[in-house]
Design a protein around this motif. Structure first.
Motif, mmCIF file in Angstrom:
data_model
loop_
_atom_site.group_PDB
_atom_site.id
_atom_site.type_symbol
_atom_site.label_atom_id
_atom_site.label_comp_id
_atom_site.label_asym_id
_atom_site.label_seq_id
_atom_site.Cartn_x
_atom_site.Cartn_y
_atom_site.Cartn_z
ATOM 1 N N GLY A 102 0.840 -1.199 0.000
ATOM 2 C CA GLY A 102 0.000 0.000 0.000
ATOM 3 C C GLY A 102 0.871 1.242 0.000
ATOM 4 N N GLY A 103 0.306 2.341 -0.450
ATOM 5 C CA GLY A 103 1.030 3.613 -0.374
ATOM 6 C C GLY A 103 2.023 3.819 -1.491
ATOM 7 N N GLU A 543 -7.493 -6.670 -5.143
ATOM 8 C CA GLU A 543 -8.002 -6.078 -3.895
ATOM 9 C C GLU A 543 -8.447 -7.140 -2.896
ATOM 10 O OE1 GLU A 543 -7.694 -2.922 -3.595
ATOM 11 O OE2 GLU A 543 -7.161 -2.628 -5.720
#
Ligand code: MIG
Length: 692
Positions: A102-103, A543
């Motif tokens: 993430g990120g 996801e």
């Protein structure tokens, strides 16, 4: 988005097909840092990793689909023991995708070079990816893209279209190291045809040659070879001979004489040809990195093409080196010296080691040279390009010698770039259940790197197989483009008729032939669009935290998911469904039961001989009647496996199965099924369809 950085003076590998201008500023990437642009010891790149970051790619290697947690080396190796602690197998596939949890941003990375590269994916330090490129120049590509699948497409558009074999090469092949004569081959064909087990090819291992000499056929054991090839072809069987890298040193053997006269073999520092050991005994290695030598070696395949052969497999091209003449002499000297020694334990180990460590010594790979456009290049600088260029020699020759028809060729050793001229098989696996799983997990990684025509030795090469292992392995193998049962000399015989239950094999292998329209379509669409045929769930449902961790199920093409059983005595397995799917539990192309399963975790029953095929919502899987060989499969009358909620559309690809010019020969038919059960098929070919 692709950025290209050139480090030092790289040797051209021809891996990348499109022109990409190199960055003019120094290497300043956010994702990955250049730690030392060193000469000796090489260049080191590092990238910090957080929990949950994943690494995909690296082609032919041990362990899982997510490569994090181990250290891999691109260093083509003839190692027949593919155990978990190994770092290199036969290929060098330097492409990976870093997928952060993430990120941060995802990036792809390709290191284009022929020397050794080490990918330490969190082995030394769990929180760091560390890549070391051995001494010498190289080109680094950094890719950025919206999704994992888009990144793969982008990379594949850089490296060019994957090799496309003739359609018959999607049929079942029987192989074994040890078929010695035409009579042996006839018996195999007879057993398959008599018992109704489909077959398209029989492989000829080194036993067919005259004392292991390339491009010879033993006249005693294969009298009138062209006539035998013709006899087989009348039964719709293709013979596929092996070619080894090493050329036997023997006075009067024309391949040896010509190579020597023209200086086409790899050389020692003093310019004399390098002598190594392989199956024929002492050999020279054709210098396939020299364009003239490559053309010369490729032209030799003509001997077999002229006899009617339409397919080959290239072996021992890492290259496998049983010994070098130089080390052999040193070993003899050493061994003699041990005679008068008191042989304490350390000396004894040294004595043992003198013989046991004779093969594939790094020192030997540093002792010979290639002539690349007039420059002498030490082998270790281009080691990973050798096998590729042997197969390229063949591929380029086939374009000259067979300009209309595709020729089957696959290789043991490979490097990215070779995906354009041939496929690969996964080398000497073992008849172990763990290798069935490894086979499955290698498929998507290879696809990422451009290799589409791929497959493993079904049933396992080394060790003794069992009937259930072979059946379970075939249940996976019916989906792989190369579907070949191969085993080693000295192991239990592995042809289907050794196991006394022909119907099971007839049904499973028959199912492959029924699935052919779908598999061929998906293969061709992947080849033509630069896509993948075997897709990890993580790429389709990025996801879904559970899908991302699922590494024992794969999408095969756009419509279906497989979940092979890979444990002995299991009558089923756990399956994770990221979404609602329709399960076809298939005992044959005709005999199946069907149920809709909701998203989530399931234990799904799958007895021995039952193949689980999960069809995605609003997708179709066309199924033919099947046949005894590929040409017999009727693609104009299809039954449709389907899971239609609103509407499903499928693009069916087909062609004559031979033409190189697939743009011209290929055609698409669009099959459409609506929720009410209405079917239409529009395209070049008239098509009859019914739902099942
Ligand atoms: O050193 O040709 O991977 O498929 O049967 C073994 C004999 C040489 C290795 C290949 C295998 C083949 C075998 N070869």
């Amino acid at each position: 988005m692709i950025r290209k950085y050139v480090f030092g003076e790289p040797i051209e590998t021809d891996a990348v097909e499109i022109r990409i201008p190199a960055e003019t500023k120094a290497f300043t990437e956010d994702h990955i840092r250049l730690l030392s642009p060193g000469r000796q010891g090489g260049s080191v790149f590092v990238c910090p990793m957080s929990d949950g970051d994943r690494i995909y790619g690296l082609g032919e290697n041990v362990r899982g689909i997510n490569k994090r947690g181990w250290i891999y080396e691109s260093n083509c190796s003839d190692d027949p023991n593919h155990t978990e602690e190994k770092h290199s197998l036969y290929g060098a596939h330097n492409f990976l995708i870093f997928e952060p949890a993430g990120g941060r941003e995802r990036f792809g990375l390709f290191i284009d070079c022929g020397q050794k590269v080490i990918f330490d994916c969190g082995y030394t330090d769990r929180k760091q990816l560390r890549i070391t490129v051995a001494e010498g120049g190289f080109v680094l590509y950094i890719l950025e893209n919206e999704s994992l699948l888009d990144m793969v497409h982008e990379f594949r558009s850089m490296i060019g279209r994957s090799y496309i074999p003739p359609k018959w090469a999607f049929g079942y092949g029987q192989s074994r190291w040890g078929y010695r004569s035409a009579e042996d081959v006839r018996q195999i064909v007879r057993e398959h045809r008599d018992q109704g087990v489909p077959l398209d090819s029989v492989y000829m291992d080194i036993d067919y040659m005259e004392r292991f000499k390339d491009f010879t056929v033993d006249a005693g054991r294969f009298p009138d070879f062209p006539e035998f090839v013709e006899e087989m072809s009348r039964q719709h069987i293709h013979l596929v001979p092996i070619i080894d890298a090493g050329v036997k040193i023997e006075k009067g053997y024309p391949v040896y004489e010509e190579g020597l006269a023209n200086g086409y073999f790899c050389k020692n520092e003093d310019g004399t040809p390098f002598v190594g050991g392989a199956w024929p005994g002492r050999v020279h290695f054709p210098d396939v990195l020299n364009p003239d030598a490559r053309k010369w070696f490729g032209d030799w395949y003509r001997v077999l093409l002229d006899a009617g052969i339409e397919g080959f497999w290239n072996d021992m091209n890492e290259p496998a080196l049983f010994y070098s003449e130089a080390y052999l002499q040193e070993a003899f000297r050493k061994l003699t010296s041990f005679r008068t020694d008191d042989l304490d334990i350390w000396k004894f180990f040294e004595l043992k080691g003198t013989v046991l460590s004779m093969a594939n010594r790094p020192e030997d790979f540093r002792s010979f040279y290639h002539n690349m456009n007039g420059k002498m290049i030490r082998h270790d600088r281009v080691h990973n390009l050798y096998g590729s260029n042997m197969t390229r020699a063949a591929g380029e020759a086939f374009e000259r010698l067979s300009p209309e028809k595709r020729i089957l060729i696959f290789s043991r050793s490979s490097c990215i770039g070779m995906h354009r001229c041939g496929g690969i098989w996964m080398g000497d696996n073992q008849s172990w259940w763990s290798h069935l799983l490894m086979n499955m997990q290698m498929l998507p990684s290879l696809n990422m790197c451009g290799f589409l025509y791929i497959g493993a030795d079904l049933g396992g090469f080394g060790s003794d197989t069992t009937a259930d292992l072979l059946i379970r392995w075939l249940e996976l193998g019916i989906f792989t483009p190369l579907m070949r049962n191969h085993s080693s000399m000295g192991t239990r015989e592995q042809e289907f008729y050794r196991f006394g239950e022909p119907e099971t094999f007839q049904k499973i292998i028959g199912l492959r032939y029924a699935l052919l329209p779908y598999l061929y379509s998906e293969f061709m669409k992947a080849a033509l669009s630069g896509g993948m045929m075997f897709i990890p769930l993580a790429f389709v449902w990025p996801e879904d935290g559970m899908a991302v961790q699922t590494e024992d199920q794969l999408m095969v093409g756009e419509s279906l998911m497989i979940a092979p059983v890979y444990r002995q005595n299991a009558a089923g397995r756990y399956v994770y469904l990221p979404e609602e799917m329709k399960l076809y539990r298939m005992r044959s192309a005709q005999d199946m039961d069907v149920e809709i399963l909701e998203a989530g975790h399931h234990f799904v029953r799958a007895e021995l001989g039952e193949v689980l095929i999960f069809v995605r919502a609003d997708h179709l899987v066309p199924l033919a009647e099947g046949g005894q060989y590929v040409e017999q499969v009727n693609t104009s009358s299809l039954r449709l496996m389907h899971f239609v909620k609103e509407e499903a559309v499928y693009q069916l690809y087909d062609d004559d199965g031979y033409s190189r010019n697939v743009e011209l020969a290929g055609h698409l038919t669009e099959i459409r099924v609506t929720a009410g059960g209405g079917i239409t098929a529009e395209g070049a070919m008239p098509l009859k369809c019914e739902l099942i």
